[in-house]
Design an enzyme around this catalytic site. Structure first.
Site, mmCIF file in Angstrom:
data_model
loop_
_atom_site.group_PDB
_atom_site.id
_atom_site.type_symbol
_atom_site.label_atom_id
_atom_site.label_comp_id
_atom_site.label_asym_id
_atom_site.label_seq_id
_atom_site.Cartn_x
_atom_site.Cartn_y
_atom_site.Cartn_z
ATOM 1 N N LYS A 22 -31.263 43.949 -8.260
ATOM 2 C CA LYS A 22 -30.623 42.632 -8.191
ATOM 3 C C LYS A 22 -31.634 41.555 -7.806
ATOM 4 O O LYS A 22 -31.681 40.479 -8.412
ATOM 5 C CB LYS A 22 -29.487 42.655 -7.162
ATOM 6 C CG LYS A 22 -28.874 41.277 -6.870
ATOM 7 C CD LYS A 22 -27.894 41.323 -5.722
ATOM 8 C CE LYS A 22 -28.556 41.286 -4.364
ATOM 9 N NZ LYS A 22 -28.874 39.925 -3.885
ATOM 10 N N ASN A 23 -32.455 41.827 -6.798
ATOM 11 C CA ASN A 23 -33.381 40.822 -6.305
ATOM 12 C C ASN A 23 -34.499 40.504 -7.294
ATOM 13 O O ASN A 23 -35.178 39.482 -7.160
ATOM 14 C CB ASN A 23 -33.986 41.255 -4.970
ATOM 15 C CG ASN A 23 -32.981 41.185 -3.833
ATOM 16 O OD1 ASN A 23 -31.936 40.553 -3.959
ATOM 17 N ND2 ASN A 23 -33.283 41.850 -2.729
ATOM 18 N N CYS A 126 -25.750 35.250 2.106
ATOM 19 C CA CYS A 126 -25.411 35.924 3.358
ATOM 20 C C CYS A 126 -25.724 35.048 4.565
ATOM 21 O O CYS A 126 -26.733 34.341 4.598
ATOM 22 C CB CYS A 126 -26.195 37.229 3.473
ATOM 23 S SG CYS A 126 -25.592 38.544 2.414
ATOM 24 N N ARG A 131 -32.439 29.893 6.032
ATOM 25 C CA ARG A 131 -33.498 30.156 5.066
ATOM 26 C C ARG A 131 -33.795 28.810 4.397
ATOM 27 O O ARG A 131 -33.292 28.516 3.328
ATOM 28 C CB ARG A 131 -33.045 31.218 4.065
ATOM 29 C CG ARG A 131 -32.825 32.564 4.741
ATOM 30 C CD ARG A 131 -32.603 33.681 3.778
ATOM 31 N NE ARG A 131 -31.219 33.761 3.356
ATOM 32 C CZ ARG A 131 -30.744 34.748 2.595
ATOM 33 N NH1 ARG A 131 -31.541 35.706 2.191
ATOM 34 N NH2 ARG A 131 -29.482 34.780 2.243
ATOM 35 N N LEU A 135 -40.031 24.691 2.087
ATOM 36 C CA LEU A 135 -41.216 25.165 1.383
ATOM 37 C C LEU A 135 -41.129 24.863 -0.103
ATOM 38 O O LEU A 135 -42.135 24.530 -0.745
ATOM 39 C CB LEU A 135 -41.415 26.660 1.620
ATOM 40 C CG LEU A 135 -41.689 27.089 3.070
ATOM 41 C CD1 LEU A 135 -41.815 28.602 3.163
ATOM 42 C CD2 LEU A 135 -42.949 26.416 3.602
ATOM 43 N N ASP A 317 -34.527 44.022 4.290
ATOM 44 C CA ASP A 317 -33.311 44.462 3.602
ATOM 45 C C ASP A 317 -32.995 45.937 3.838
ATOM 46 O O ASP A 317 -31.956 46.429 3.387
ATOM 47 C CB ASP A 317 -33.427 44.206 2.091
ATOM 48 C CG ASP A 317 -33.075 42.776 1.715
ATOM 49 O OD1 ASP A 317 -32.629 42.019 2.597
ATOM 50 O OD2 ASP A 317 -33.246 42.409 0.534
ATOM 51 N N ARG A 409 -21.679 42.304 -3.929
ATOM 52 C CA ARG A 409 -22.719 41.385 -4.366
ATOM 53 C C ARG A 409 -23.989 42.118 -4.772
ATOM 54 O O ARG A 409 -24.770 41.595 -5.582
ATOM 55 C CB ARG A 409 -23.070 40.387 -3.253
ATOM 56 C CG ARG A 409 -22.025 39.304 -3.009
ATOM 57 C CD ARG A 409 -22.537 38.268 -2.005
ATOM 58 N NE ARG A 409 -23.869 37.845 -2.344
ATOM 59 C CZ ARG A 409 -24.905 37.842 -1.503
ATOM 60 N NH1 ARG A 409 -24.747 38.249 -0.257
ATOM 61 N NH2 ARG A 409 -26.096 37.435 -1.892
#
Length: 431
Positions: A22-23, A126, A131, A135, A317, A409
């Protein structure tokens, strides 16, 4: 609202095929905005975040075609998506979509690079800590964009296009690295990203972008050099295997005991996780197609200390899953979280199952107990939810996990995969 019911105490034996990451898939899908040609991705995971991002991309004018709902025996290998952003019809990424997941904010750089403007909601996802987007914003401003925050939206313009720049990140950020990497592929001149994240998902993105005609040097290092191109073209690419899903099922085999073969994955993506598992007394055998994880249920787990770090360190994670494993270890474990400040929200729920955990700031001291006991618990975020599943596999009696939409998710057919190895687990449909 659905829940998951587990009757624990059963060792796991069998084989689990790992889905695409997914990431990795999310930024790969966003990269399709950089070209007016078709980008086709194979090995696509079937999880809620993918569906959410498809909705967002279609909102920008992308056409999406899904092919091959499943491969043999219900596997995900046959699933592919073709994305064609022939024309950007909207440059706004609305709050109602972006709030559901962090990755939605990644459209900022590609939209700016391709059409010179973007209006992107500040992201959600989440609730594991702030976050910030600073940047992303600072980097794009260095490339010539004009940006302001208005009403919870990042409003950006680059009427003369983006220009190459030397950018050094104050902290390592996967999202900012991905965003600026994509933007730089269409910027005029050379862009240098220093202190860039080195996660395998970024290397996967680089491979896709190269397939689209991008010029990028520095794979797997903290210094990426991108020479902008006038345009990119379509390509085909296979999404890398999900290292977090791989590690999660490895932890499942470890906490429940038994022997599970994980296929369609790569052990080298999880060197730091495998190291601590072996230190804890778990046997991991690397194979050409993944790994085999085994533990005799009669053999005790050993307490091991872990500190999360940017890749190639221990991944944040996988912190919650390892904490679940350590709750039934023979000894104590100190788990320190250095990436996100609110990532111990699973601790009170694990305590409901009988875990002995004391939190001191960014560290949690886990003292192993002889046995966890099933109870109703509630998921608070994606990885926390799966840590409760793992604890439920080891607990005596029945564990019911509520609010599993977090789980959906990021994990594809989790109950089915665990049940195929002997777990007593089922989804209970909500009213």
């Amino acid at each position: 609202m659905d829940s998951i019911r587990i009757r624990g105490g059963k060792p796991l034996y069998g084989k689990i095929e790992i889905s695409g990451a997914k990431n990795a898939a999310l930024p790969l899908m966003v990269a399709s905005l950089l070209t007016d040609e078709t980008v086709t991705l194979g090995n696509l995971p079937h999880v809620a975040d993918i569906s959410t991002l498809i909705n967002l991309l279609c909102q920008h004018g992308t056409t999406a075609v899904l092919n091959g709902e499943s491969g043999a025996n219900g596997s995900s290998n046959g699933r592919a998506i073709s994305l064609t952003a022939r024309e950007i019809t909207s440059t706004e990424a609305p709050y109602d979509i972006v709030r559901k997941m962090r990755a939605g904010a990644l459209v900022l750089g590609p939209l700016l690079a391709r059409v010179g403007k973007a209006k992107v909601s500040l992201p959600g996802g989440c609730a594991i800590g702030t976050r910030p987007m600073n940047l992303h914003v600072d980097g794009l401003e260095a490339m010539g964009a004009r940006i302001e925050i208005v009403g919870g939206y990042i409003v950006a313009e680059a009427p003369n296009g983006l220009k190459g720049a030397e950018i050094r990140f104050d902290t390592v950020s996967v999202g900012a690295t991905e965003d600026l990497l994509m933007a730089a592929t269409l910027a005029e001149g050379v862009t240098v990203l220093d202190n860039a994240a080195r996660e395998p998902e970024i290397t996967d993105l680089i491979h896709l972008l190269r397939g689209m005609g991008a010029k990028i040097e520095g794979d797997g290092t903290e210094r990426l050099v991108i020479t902008g191109q006038p345009r990119l073209h379509g390509t085909e690419h296979r999404v890398m295997p999900d290292r977090v899903e791989t590690g999660t099922y490895a932890m499942a085999a470890a906490i429940a005991g038994g022997r599970v073969e994980l296929t369609n994955t790569r052990a080298d993506l999880l060197d730091s996780v495998i190291d601590v598992m072996e230190e804890a007394g778990i046997t991991v055998e690397r194979t050409e197609d993944g790994m085999i994880v085994s533990r005799d249920p009669s053999q005790p787990l050993l307490g091991v200390d872990v500190m999360t770090q940017p890749y190639p360190g221990y991944p944040t994670d996988m912190q919650a899953q390892f904490m679940a494993l350590m709750t039934v270890s023979n000894g104590a474990s100190m788990i320190t979280e250095t990436i996100f400040e609110n990532r111990f929200m699973h601790v009170p729920e694990l305590a409901r199952l009988g875990a002995n955990i004391t939190v001191h700031g960014h560290s949690a001291l886990v003292r192993g107990v002889r046995e966890l006991v099933g109870a109703p618990v509630m998921a608070t975020d994606l990885r926390a939810s799966v840590s409760l599943v793992l604890a439920g596999l080891a607990a005596s009696g029945e564990t019911v996990i509520n609010r599993v939409y977090h789980l959906d998710r990021g994990y594809e057919r989790l109950e089915e995969k665990l049940a195929s190895c002997g777990a007593d687990i089922e989804r209970v449909q909500g009213e």
